[in-house]
Design an enzyme around this catalytic site. Structure first.
Site, short mmCIF file in Angstrom:
data_model
loop_
_atom_site.label_atom_id
_atom_site.label_comp_id
_atom_site.label_asym_id
_atom_site.label_seq_id
_atom_site.Cartn_x
_atom_site.Cartn_y
_atom_site.Cartn_z
N TYR A 197 -8.34 15.86 -6.63
CA TYR A 197 -7.81 15.11 -7.79
C TYR A 197 -6.53 16.06 -8.46
O TYR A 197 -5.39 16.06 -8.71
CB TYR A 197 -8.63 14.67 -8.76
CG TYR A 197 -7.71 13.55 -9.88
CD1 TYR A 197 -7.26 12.28 -9.39
CD2 TYR A 197 -7.53 14.04 -11.40
CE1 TYR A 197 -6.71 11.51 -10.75
CE2 TYR A 197 -7.61 13.30 -12.00
CZ TYR A 197 -6.91 12.10 -12.37
OH TYR A 197 -6.53 11.02 -12.63
N ASP A 199 1.05 -1.21 -0.26
CA ASP A 199 0.04 0.06 0.00
C ASP A 199 1.32 1.27 -0.14
O ASP A 199 1.69 1.44 0.74
CB ASP A 199 -1.16 -0.47 1.06
CG ASP A 199 -1.79 1.11 1.95
OD1 ASP A 199 -1.51 1.91 0.94
OD2 ASP A 199 -2.84 1.49 2.23
N LYS A 218 -2.22 16.01 -9.13
CA LYS A 218 -1.47 15.56 -10.02
C LYS A 218 -0.97 17.02 -10.07
O LYS A 218 0.13 16.74 -10.96
CB LYS A 218 -2.35 16.08 -10.87
CG LYS A 218 -3.44 13.82 -10.90
CD LYS A 218 -2.94 13.13 -11.05
CE LYS A 218 -3.51 11.38 -10.89
NZ LYS A 218 -2.28 10.77 -10.81
N ASN A 245 2.38 4.24 -10.69
CA ASN A 245 1.26 4.70 -11.23
C ASN A 245 -0.29 5.04 -10.46
O ASN A 245 -1.76 5.05 -11.30
CB ASN A 245 1.22 3.33 -12.68
CG ASN A 245 0.11 2.87 -12.97
OD1 ASN A 245 -0.72 4.17 -13.65
ND2 ASN A 245 -0.96 2.38 -12.21
C1 BGC Z 1 -9.19 11.39 -15.10
C2 BGC Z 1 -10.57 10.90 -15.98
C3 BGC Z 1 -11.18 12.13 -17.14
C4 BGC Z 1 -10.08 12.52 -17.83
C5 BGC Z 1 -10.26 13.58 -18.66
C6 BGC Z 1 -8.17 11.81 -16.63
O1 BGC Z 1 -7.37 12.02 -15.74
O2 BGC Z 1 -9.03 10.09 -14.47
O3 BGC Z 1 -11.70 10.87 -14.73
O4 BGC Z 1 -12.06 11.59 -18.03
O5 BGC Z 1 -8.30 12.39 -16.80
O6 BGC Z 1 -10.71 14.25 -18.02
#
Ligand code: BGC
Length: 256
Positions: free
Chosen positions: A157, A64, A161, A91
């Site tokens: 998210y 994990d 990123k 990843n």
């Molecule tokens: C996300 C997806 C999304 C895609 C394009 C990815 O990084 O995980 O959920 O559809 O980007 O927006």
């Protein structure tokens, strides 16, 4: 691809989706692969079977990446089983949909732990071992178009990123003198389990496909090809860069 045979790679989240595609591809290129997974062992076994069928070698490790002990275990497994760890593919990742004003502390922590803290400290373990062995290596982070592009409803998210993008840039400079390259692959919409909800919602999927100039979602194999290149000798002089793989999504804008 040149320079891959006999190398050792750790691929996190290699039991499904993009990670599985990368592990299979590297295994098929003669790389010995540490198949990390958390959750479903069946997925990791499927990855291992595919690598075996391609004549490659791999070892499954349950680790994990939100736990530092597990990260050490992962790097140790590579050195103990295969005598090195030359390639790290960060990843494993997850996303959580919530309006900014509804986002809970626990969700923020979970997403940041998996998507950013995990790669940070796993990379640290990976580099420490390479550095003391005086060996060079390659790091590829699977980021997202959302390391750069807004994604309303996914602020956690995007933060994770965006952080991964700056981590890559910083480490390219810090690790360059050690002969370690660091790059990001930024996928757009790839058909994997992270997108299950979208794949099952036809109107949403059609709307997304309209925004993708190449007219289809990407596949884990698409992403894996780029990763294989970035860890091969052909990319020996490539570091500090993000490679977008999105079928043109980021460049696409339509007036209704
Ligand atoms: C996300 C997806 C999304 C895609 C394009 C990815 O990084 O995980 O959920 O559809 O980007 O927006």
């Amino acid at each position: 691809m040149e320079g891959l045979r006999g190398k050792v790679a750790i691929v996190t989240g290699a039991g499904s989706g993009i990670g599985q595609g990368i592990a299979k591809r590297l295994g098929g290129e003669g790389v010995k692969v540490i198949v990390d997974y958390v959750g479903s062992a069946a997925g990791a076994e499927e990855t291992q079977r595919a690598i075996q069928q391609a004549g490659g070698e791999s070892e499954i490790v349950l680790a994990d990446i939100t736990r530092c002990d597990d990260m050490r275990k992962l790097v140790d497994a590579a050195w103990t089983k295969f005598g090195s760890a030359d390639i790290l593919v960060n990843n494993a990742g997850m996303e959580h949909k919530a309006a900014f004003w509804d986002t809970q502390e626990a969700d923020y922590d979970r997403i940041m732990n998996v998507n950013l803290r995990g790669p940070f400290f796993l990379t640290q373990q990976f580099v420490r071992r390479l550095r003391s062995a005086k060996r060079t290596g390659h790091i590829v982070n699977i980021s997202s178009v959302h390391e750069d592009m807004a994604f309303p409803g996914f602020s956690t998210y995007c933060c994770s990123k965006g952080g991964l993008r700056m981590l890559m840039r910083d480490l390219a400079v810090e690790l360059g003198p050690l002969g370690i390259t660091v790059n990001n692959v930024a996928p757009g919409a790839i058909a994997t389990p992270i997108n299950t909800a979208l794949l099952e919602d036809k109107p949403k999927l059609d709307a997304l496909l309209k925004n993708i100039p190449l007219g289809r979602m990407g596949t884990p194999e698409d992403v894996a090809g780029l990763v294989a290149f970035l860890v091969s000798d052909a990319a020996a002089y490539v570091t500090g860069a993000t490679f977008v793989m999105d079928g043109g999504l980021m460049r696409s804008y339509h007036e209704q």
